[in-house]
Design a protein around this motif. Sequence first.
Motif, PDB file in Angstrom:
ATOM      1  N   PRO A 161       0.821  -1.209   0.000  1.00 39.71           N
ATOM      2  CA  PRO A 161       0.000   0.000   0.000  1.00 39.71           C
ATOM      3  C   PRO A 161       0.853   1.257   0.000  1.00 39.71           C
ATOM      4  O   PRO A 161       1.786   1.390   0.778  1.00 39.71           O
ATOM      5  CB  PRO A 161      -0.804  -0.143   1.302  1.00 39.71           C
ATOM      6  N   ALA A 162       0.553   2.154  -0.907  1.00 35.67           N
ATOM      7  CA  ALA A 162       1.314   3.391  -1.017  1.00 35.67           C
ATOM      8  C   ALA A 162       0.883   4.354   0.071  1.00 35.67           C
ATOM      9  O   ALA A 162      -0.293   4.668   0.209  1.00 35.67           O
ATOM     10  CB  ALA A 162       1.091   4.011  -2.394  1.00 35.67           C
ATOM     11  N   VAL A 189      -4.287   3.589 -11.812  1.00 33.48           N
ATOM     12  CA  VAL A 189      -4.636   2.232 -12.265  1.00 33.48           C
ATOM     13  C   VAL A 189      -4.105   1.169 -11.313  1.00 33.48           C
ATOM     14  O   VAL A 189      -4.517   0.012 -11.380  1.00 33.48           O
ATOM     15  CB  VAL A 189      -4.108   1.977 -13.697  1.00 33.48           C
ATOM     16  N   ASP A 190      -3.171   1.557 -10.446  1.00 34.89           N
ATOM     17  CA  ASP A 190      -2.606   0.637  -9.457  1.00 34.89           C
ATOM     18  C   ASP A 190      -2.370   1.416  -8.168  1.00 34.89           C
ATOM     19  O   ASP A 190      -1.283   1.926  -7.932  1.00 34.89           O
ATOM     20  CB  ASP A 190      -1.290   0.040  -9.965  1.00 34.89           C
ATOM     21  N   PRO A 191      -3.392   1.531  -7.327  1.00 35.93           N
ATOM     22  CA  PRO A 191      -3.289   2.337  -6.107  1.00 35.93           C
ATOM     23  C   PRO A 191      -2.186   1.895  -5.148  1.00 35.93           C
ATOM     24  O   PRO A 191      -1.764   2.667  -4.291  1.00 35.93           O
ATOM     25  CB  PRO A 191      -4.672   2.172  -5.459  1.00 35.93           C
ATOM     26  N   SER A 192      -1.714   0.663  -5.299  1.00 36.38           N
ATOM     27  CA  SER A 192      -0.678   0.167  -4.395  1.00 36.38           C
ATOM     28  C   SER A 192       0.724   0.624  -4.788  1.00 36.38           C
ATOM     29  O   SER A 192       1.677   0.381  -4.056  1.00 36.38           O
ATOM     30  CB  SER A 192      -0.719  -1.365  -4.350  1.00 36.38           C
ATOM     31  N   PHE A 193       0.861   1.285  -5.954  1.00 30.33           N
ATOM     32  CA  PHE A 193       2.195   1.652  -6.423  1.00 30.33           C
ATOM     33  C   PHE A 193       2.867   2.622  -5.459  1.00 30.33           C
ATOM     34  O   PHE A 193       2.317   3.652  -5.093  1.00 30.33           O
ATOM     35  CB  PHE A 193       2.136   2.287  -7.809  1.00 30.33           C
ATOM     36  N   SER A 194       4.087   2.255  -5.054  1.00 32.21           N
ATOM     37  CA  SER A 194       4.892   3.078  -4.160  1.00 32.21           C
ATOM     38  C   SER A 194       6.252   3.285  -4.802  1.00 32.21           C
ATOM     39  O   SER A 194       6.991   2.324  -5.025  1.00 32.21           O
ATOM     40  CB  SER A 194       5.051   2.391  -2.793  1.00 32.21           C
ATOM     41  N   ASP A 204       2.160   4.379 -20.044  1.00 31.11           N
ATOM     42  CA  ASP A 204       1.884   4.297 -21.479  1.00 31.11           C
ATOM     43  C   ASP A 204       0.734   3.313 -21.681  1.00 31.11           C
ATOM     44  O   ASP A 204       0.947   2.095 -21.737  1.00 31.11           O
ATOM     45  CB  ASP A 204       3.121   3.834 -22.249  1.00 31.11           C
ATOM     46  N   GLY A 205      -0.484   3.848 -21.799  1.00 37.74           N
ATOM     47  CA  GLY A 205      -1.636   2.954 -21.874  1.00 37.74           C
ATOM     48  C   GLY A 205      -1.803   2.259 -20.545  1.00 37.74           C
ATOM     49  O   GLY A 205      -2.052   2.906 -19.521  1.00 37.74           O
ATOM     50  N   SER A 206      -1.627   0.950 -20.534  1.00 38.91           N
ATOM     51  CA  SER A 206      -1.702   0.202 -19.271  1.00 38.91           C
ATOM     52  C   SER A 206      -0.317  -0.173 -18.751  1.00 38.91           C
ATOM     53  O   SER A 206      -0.205  -0.837 -17.717  1.00 38.91           O
ATOM     54  CB  SER A 206      -2.524  -1.078 -19.475  1.00 38.91           C
ATOM     55  N   VAL A 207       0.728   0.238 -19.471  1.00 43.28           N
ATOM     56  CA  VAL A 207       2.093  -0.152 -19.115  1.00 43.28           C
ATOM     57  C   VAL A 207       2.770   0.944 -18.297  1.00 43.28           C
ATOM     58  O   VAL A 207       2.946   2.075 -18.757  1.00 43.28           O
ATOM     59  CB  VAL A 207       2.932  -0.459 -20.372  1.00 43.28           C
ATOM     60  N   ALA A 208       3.125   0.606 -17.070  1.00 39.80           N
ATOM     61  CA  ALA A 208       3.855   1.525 -16.208  1.00 39.80           C
ATOM     62  C   ALA A 208       5.340   1.414 -16.527  1.00 39.80           C
ATOM     63  O   ALA A 208       5.865   0.314 -16.757  1.00 39.80           O
ATOM     64  CB  ALA A 208       3.605   1.185 -14.743  1.00 39.80           C
ATOM     65  N   ALA A 209       6.027   2.542 -16.559  1.00 43.94           N
ATOM     66  CA  ALA A 209       7.464   2.560 -16.865  1.00 43.94           C
ATOM     67  C   ALA A 209       8.163   3.508 -15.906  1.00 43.94           C
ATOM     68  O   ALA A 209       7.718   4.635 -15.694  1.00 43.94           O
ATOM     69  CB  ALA A 209       7.696   2.996 -18.313  1.00 43.94           C
ATOM     70  N   VAL A 210       9.256   3.026 -15.335  1.00 51.25           N
ATOM     71  CA  VAL A 210      10.049   3.844 -14.421  1.00 51.25           C
ATOM     72  C   VAL A 210      11.515   3.736 -14.841  1.00 51.25           C
ATOM     73  O   VAL A 210      12.052   2.630 -14.961  1.00 51.25           O
ATOM     74  CB  VAL A 210       9.909   3.380 -12.956  1.00 51.25           C
ATOM     75  N   THR A 211      12.137   4.890 -15.098  1.00 51.45           N
ATOM     76  CA  THR A 211      13.558   4.920 -15.434  1.00 51.45           C
ATOM     77  C   THR A 211      14.337   5.343 -14.198  1.00 51.45           C
ATOM     78  O   THR A 211      13.989   6.326 -13.535  1.00 51.45           O
ATOM     79  CB  THR A 211      13.834   5.900 -16.590  1.00 51.45           C
ATOM     80  N   VAL A 212      15.372   4.573 -13.889  1.00 52.06           N
ATOM     81  CA  VAL A 212      16.162   4.787 -12.676  1.00 52.06           C
ATOM     82  C   VAL A 212      17.630   4.978 -13.048  1.00 52.06           C
ATOM     83  O   VAL A 212      18.159   4.250 -13.901  1.00 52.06           O
ATOM     84  CB  VAL A 212      16.028   3.586 -11.713  1.00 52.06           C
ATOM     85  N   THR A 223      15.384   1.316 -17.579  1.00 49.90           N
ATOM     86  CA  THR A 223      13.939   1.488 -17.579  1.00 49.90           C
ATOM     87  C   THR A 223      13.267   0.146 -17.318  1.00 49.90           C
ATOM     88  O   THR A 223      13.519  -0.838 -18.022  1.00 49.90           O
ATOM     89  CB  THR A 223      13.441   2.058 -18.925  1.00 49.90           C
ATOM     90  N   PHE A 224      12.430   0.118 -16.296  1.00 48.01           N
ATOM     91  CA  PHE A 224      11.661  -1.074 -15.931  1.00 48.01           C
ATOM     92  C   PHE A 224      10.208  -0.850 -16.330  1.00 48.01           C
ATOM     93  O   PHE A 224       9.673   0.253 -16.172  1.00 48.01           O
ATOM     94  CB  PHE A 224      11.747  -1.329 -14.422  1.00 48.01           C
ATOM     95  N   ARG A 225       9.569  -1.920 -16.804  1.00 43.46           N
ATOM     96  CA  ARG A 225       8.173  -1.813 -17.230  1.00 43.46           C
ATOM     97  C   ARG A 225       7.350  -2.963 -16.651  1.00 43.46           C
ATOM     98  O   ARG A 225       7.849  -4.059 -16.407  1.00 43.46           O
ATOM     99  CB  ARG A 225       8.060  -1.832 -18.759  1.00 43.46           C
ATOM    100  N   ARG A 226       6.058  -2.664 -16.493  1.00 46.44           N
ATOM    101  CA  ARG A 226       5.098  -3.695 -16.066  1.00 46.44           C
ATOM    102  C   ARG A 226       3.720  -3.334 -16.588  1.00 46.44           C
ATOM    103  O   ARG A 226       3.287  -2.177 -16.495  1.00 46.44           O
ATOM    104  CB  ARG A 226       5.037  -3.800 -14.538  1.00 46.44           C
ATOM    105  N   ASP A 227       3.023  -4.325 -17.149  1.00 48.94           N
ATOM    106  CA  ASP A 227       1.651  -4.119 -17.594  1.00 48.94           C
ATOM    107  C   ASP A 227       0.748  -4.200 -16.360  1.00 48.94           C
ATOM    108  O   ASP A 227       0.658  -5.251 -15.721  1.00 48.94           O
ATOM    109  CB  ASP A 227       1.249  -5.181 -18.618  1.00 48.94           C
ATOM    110  N   THR A 228       0.107  -3.101 -16.033  1.00 53.43           N
ATOM    111  CA  THR A 228      -0.704  -3.058 -14.819  1.00 53.43           C
ATOM    112  C   THR A 228      -1.934  -3.953 -14.901  1.00 53.43           C
ATOM    113  O   THR A 228      -2.570  -4.226 -13.882  1.00 53.43           O
ATOM    114  CB  THR A 228      -1.149  -1.612 -14.524  1.00 53.43           C
ATOM    115  N   ARG A 229      -2.295  -4.421 -16.096  1.00 52.37           N
ATOM    116  CA  ARG A 229      -3.432  -5.329 -16.230  1.00 52.37           C
ATOM    117  C   ARG A 229      -3.026  -6.783 -16.013  1.00 52.37           C
ATOM    118  O   ARG A 229      -3.884  -7.660 -15.887  1.00 52.37           O
ATOM    119  CB  ARG A 229      -4.048  -5.189 -17.620  1.00 52.37           C
TER     120      ARG A 229
END
Length: 223
Positions: free
Chosen positions: A62-63, A82-87, A158-166, A199-205
């Motif tokens: 939980p964020a 789209v993903d309330p738990s994202f922290s 990006d659409g349903s795909v979350a992307a985070v560059t670190v 860059t890490f990605r994950r489809d939130t669906r």
Amino acid sequence: MTDGFQAIDIIFFAVVAVFLVLRLRSVLGRRTGTEREPPRDWQAPPETVPDNVIDLAQARKPAVEPLPEGPLAPGTAAIRSVDPSFSLDNFLLGARAAFEMIVEAFAAGDKQGLRPLLADAVFQSFAAAIDERDRAGQTLTTELMGIRKVEPVEVRLDGSVAAVTVRFVSEQINVLKDGGGKVIDGDPQRMTDVTDEWTFRRDTRSKDPNWHLAATRSPDEAR
């Protein structure tokens, strides 16, 4: 005389047998009728997640932290929509662990260890580099001496795909040797600063909670 010795032998072996029985009972124990049977609904422990799978989204806890200020806020808010738990804070903890595992697995030529952490295109690139190294009879040794910085550069949806560059700033000793053990690149006595942007990605669906490394670059490369 012979009969006397035989009688003594029988008594001696009988004493030995009794002694062994007592020893076995003291070591192994015996059932007393008070032992508890395993519960009928007992189940084997659930399978553990392989060590080489990093749930970057410890991020799915939980964020609770507020949205980051500045340019990261819109992307973080979009992912949370789209993903309330994202922290983001928890994500960075997982990203650090993934960075260590990927760097070490690549140096060791461990394609099996890399597979669950990388997107298909990145895996093919890493695997090709490992195969080329093997064909040349070369070995790569990487000592990750420390990670000085792990900071988010970009967060987006990006659409349903979350992307985070670190951006990772680490201290490493990298040495490439030929088949004869001769150093052809790097210095085993010199530690260098290495800066990477991953860059890490994950489809939130998707039901899969894991993020995958989808792109790598150095900071001076065109975005």
